[in-house]
Design a protein around this motif. Structure first.
Motif, PDB file in Angstrom:
ATOM      1  N   GLN A 150      94.253  46.867  59.553  1.00 58.48           N
ATOM      2  CA  GLN A 150      94.136  46.395  60.934  1.00 58.48           C
ATOM      3  C   GLN A 150      92.820  46.822  61.565  1.00 58.48           C
ATOM      4  OE1 GLN A 150      96.715  47.839  59.473  1.00 58.48           O
ATOM      5  NE2 GLN A 150      98.691  47.158  60.303  1.00 58.48           N
TER       6      GLN A 150
ATOM      7  N   GLU B 184      85.631  41.211  62.691  1.00 62.86           N
ATOM      8  CA  GLU B 184      85.509  40.387  63.898  1.00 62.86           C
ATOM      9  C   GLU B 184      84.288  40.810  64.721  1.00 62.86           C
ATOM     10  OE1 GLU B 184      88.251  38.798  67.662  1.00 62.86           O
ATOM     11  OE2 GLU B 184      89.059  40.280  66.249  1.00 62.86           O
TER      12      GLU B 184
ATOM     13  N   MET C 146      85.373  36.565  58.934  1.00 64.57           N
ATOM     14  CA  MET C 146      86.772  36.523  59.342  1.00 64.57           C
ATOM     15  C   MET C 146      87.589  35.527  58.537  1.00 64.57           C
ATOM     16  SD  MET C 146      87.815  38.771  61.397  1.00 64.57           S
ATOM     17  CE  MET C 146      89.394  38.069  61.881  1.00 64.57           C
ATOM     18  N   GLU C 147      86.966  34.459  58.073  1.00 59.75           N
ATOM     19  CA  GLU C 147      87.694  33.487  57.242  1.00 59.75           C
ATOM     20  C   GLU C 147      88.230  34.167  55.984  1.00 59.75           C
ATOM     21  OE1 GLU C 147      86.932  29.300  54.786  1.00 59.75           O
ATOM     22  OE2 GLU C 147      85.358  30.111  56.094  1.00 59.75           O
ATOM     23  N   HIS C 148      87.380  34.921  55.312  1.00 58.71           N
ATOM     24  CA  HIS C 148      87.813  35.663  54.129  1.00 58.71           C
ATOM     25  C   HIS C 148      88.814  36.752  54.500  1.00 58.71           C
ATOM     26  CE1 HIS C 148      84.632  34.777  50.791  1.00 58.71           C
ATOM     27  NE2 HIS C 148      84.955  33.683  51.455  1.00 58.71           N
ATOM     28  N   ALA C 149      88.531  37.472  55.590  1.00 58.19           N
ATOM     29  CA  ALA C 149      89.389  38.589  55.999  1.00 58.19           C
ATOM     30  C   ALA C 149      90.813  38.114  56.281  1.00 58.19           C
ATOM     31  CB  ALA C 149      88.807  39.280  57.233  1.00 58.19           C
ATOM     32  N   LEU C 150      90.958  36.977  56.942  1.00 55.87           N
ATOM     33  CA  LEU C 150      92.287  36.460  57.274  1.00 55.87           C
ATOM     34  C   LEU C 150      93.054  36.075  56.008  1.00 55.87           C
ATOM     35  CD1 LEU C 150      91.362  34.373  60.425  1.00 55.87           C
ATOM     36  CD2 LEU C 150      92.894  36.354  60.378  1.00 55.87           C
ATOM     37  N   GLN C 151      92.370  35.508  55.037  1.00 57.21           N
ATOM     38  CA  GLN C 151      93.025  35.177  53.763  1.00 57.21           C
ATOM     39  C   GLN C 151      93.467  36.450  53.040  1.00 57.21           C
ATOM     40  OE1 GLN C 151      91.132  31.985  51.278  1.00 57.21           O
ATOM     41  NE2 GLN C 151      89.615  31.932  52.920  1.00 57.21           N
TER      42      GLN C 151
ATOM     43  N   GLN D 278      94.147  39.377  54.413  1.00 52.58           N
ATOM     44  CA  GLN D 278      95.260  39.962  55.164  1.00 52.58           C
ATOM     45  C   GLN D 278      96.574  39.250  54.844  1.00 52.58           C
ATOM     46  OE1 GLN D 278      95.409  39.163  59.428  1.00 52.58           O
ATOM     47  NE2 GLN D 278      96.016  41.282  59.820  1.00 52.58           N
ATOM     48  N   GLU D 279      96.536  37.921  54.803  1.00 51.70           N
ATOM     49  CA  GLU D 279      97.742  37.145  54.515  1.00 51.70           C
ATOM     50  C   GLU D 279      98.282  37.474  53.120  1.00 51.70           C
ATOM     51  OE1 GLU D 279      99.284  32.480  54.313  1.00 51.70           O
ATOM     52  OE2 GLU D 279      97.203  32.936  54.859  1.00 51.70           O
TER      53      GLU D 279
ATOM     54  N   MET E  69      90.055  44.633  60.038  1.00 53.72           N
ATOM     55  CA  MET E  69      90.034  43.258  60.535  1.00 53.72           C
ATOM     56  C   MET E  69      89.200  43.201  61.816  1.00 53.72           C
ATOM     57  SD  MET E  69      91.771  41.323  58.436  1.00 53.72           S
ATOM     58  CE  MET E  69      92.074  39.844  59.427  1.00 53.72           C
TER      59      MET E  69
END
Length: 368
Positions: free
Chosen positions: A343, A350, A127-132, A134-135, A346
């Motif tokens: 989406q 998770e 999730m750390e990579h995924a959030l970056q 996505q941003e 993501m």
């Protein structure tokens, strides 16, 4: 019957006047990485003429040369880095065929240049990579899609349609089974095997490699709703082949009124990708890409059954790279819960993070 030349010309001109200008243009794609052997898919798909692979990024020149002989591309297309590729070529889209860990760097390099990205499943290592990712995608307004083989199965789409039309009632249970006898037993090339069994580059073994399919399909079926709980169990049944990662995984997803059992394994004697959906009044079975069954319940254990062998889906819904082009051109709008959507994926990441935590601790993980 004779047809006048003038009438033919008139018909052609009318067709040209309503056809989108971009329809005849080839999408310029850069392929980043060759170590994921799904990359053969895009070389074969390129032959249909809708897009052009204008550049390839791969440091391993021996690997690039082997594939060049197989797919007949020039080594002049091969670059050592994404920076070198971007300096030399006009790229509209990137397809990533390296390790899962490398997906973040691909987006970090491509997004600021407005270059769209499609990665192989799953979206990210965690999730750390995924959030970056996505941003970056949202900041630079690019499409960031994830490709799964099962996205293009007509059987899965018939199953989805049966659920959404109410043909089997509300979903109560889904069972998704994916996998094969294991990468070492399949004899895949070392460039792929080395990172598949590396927890840093792949994020795990079968729990990631094949657990992601069921998480993706279930998120689609539930229209983007996350499970409330994730429980997972893993094993090493081939410790000699997979000393650092699991090769057997069972993930249980709990929803308010339904549940899913996702079985990702490197221990099936026969490779498989299938799904069973049980509703209140019947069930559907996507036995493989083409074979589909529908059962309606009658009494205690009786049922009526219809079977179909389905044709391929119509373009551009038959192939990831034609779909990618259609999305970029605006011919297709991607819904948040769609199989390829950011989406949806993501949520997949998770779920996989929670599954690894559950397997490690022996406890059910509750999702917010």
């Amino acid at each position: 019957m004779r047809v006048s030349f003038g009438k033919v010309i008139g018909t052609v001109l009318m067709a040209l006047s309503v056809a989108p200008v971009h329809a005849a243009e080839k999408l310029k794609i850069g392929v980043v990485g060759l170590t994921h052997t799904h990359v053969h898919w895009i070389f074969d798909s390129e032959k249909q003429g809708e897009f052009e692979i204008v550049a390839i990024v791969e440091e391993n020149k021996d690997l690039a040369q082997r594939y060049a002989r197989q797919h007949n591309y020039s080594m002049d297309k091969v670059y050592d880095s994404m920076d070198a590729m971007f300096a030399a070529e006009d790229i509209e889209a990137i397809t990533a065929f390296g390790t899962i860990y490398e997906h973040l760097e691909v987006v970090q390099k491509a997004a600021p240049k407005g270059v769209h990205v499609m990665v192989e499943k799953p979206l990210a290592i965690n999730m750390e990579h995924a959030l970056q990712m996505q941003e970056l995608a949202e900041q630079h307004n690019i499409h960031l899609l994830t490709n799964y083989e099962t996205t293009w199965y007509p059987s899965n789409h018939s199953a989805y349609e049966a659920v959404k039309s109410g043909e089997i009632g509300d979903i109560r249970k889904v069972i998704v089974r994916d996998g094969h006898k294991g990468p070492a037993k399949l004899g895949i090339n070392s460039e792929f095997l080395d990172w598949l069994v590396d927890p840093e580059q792949n994020g795990g073994g079968a729990i990631v490699d094949f657990g992601c399919y069921g998480a993706n399909l279930m998120t689609w079926l539930m229209e983007g709703k996350k499970p409330g709980s994730v429980t997972a169990f893993t094993q090493q049944l081939q410790r000699e082949n997979n000393p650092k990662v699991d090769d057997e995984a069972i993930i249980i997803l709990g929803y308010d009124n339904a549940n899913a059992i996702v079985q990702g394994s490197w221990n099936w004697p026969i490779g498989r990708k299938d799904m069973e959906i049980y509703g209140e009044t019947g069930a559907v079975y996507a036995d493989n890409r083409y074979d589909y069954r529908l059962r309606h319940a009658e009494g205690y254990d009786d049922f009526t059954e219809t079977k179909q062998t389905l044709p391929e889906r119509k373009a551009p819904y038959h192939d990831p790279f034609h779909y990618f082009k259609a999305v970029i051109n605006g011919d297709i709008s991607v819904a948040p819960h769609d199989l390829s959507a950011l989406q949806n994926n993501m949520i997949v990441v998770e779920i996989l993070d929670a599954a690894r935590k559950s397997a490690k601790t022996g406890k059910t993980v509750q999702l917010k």
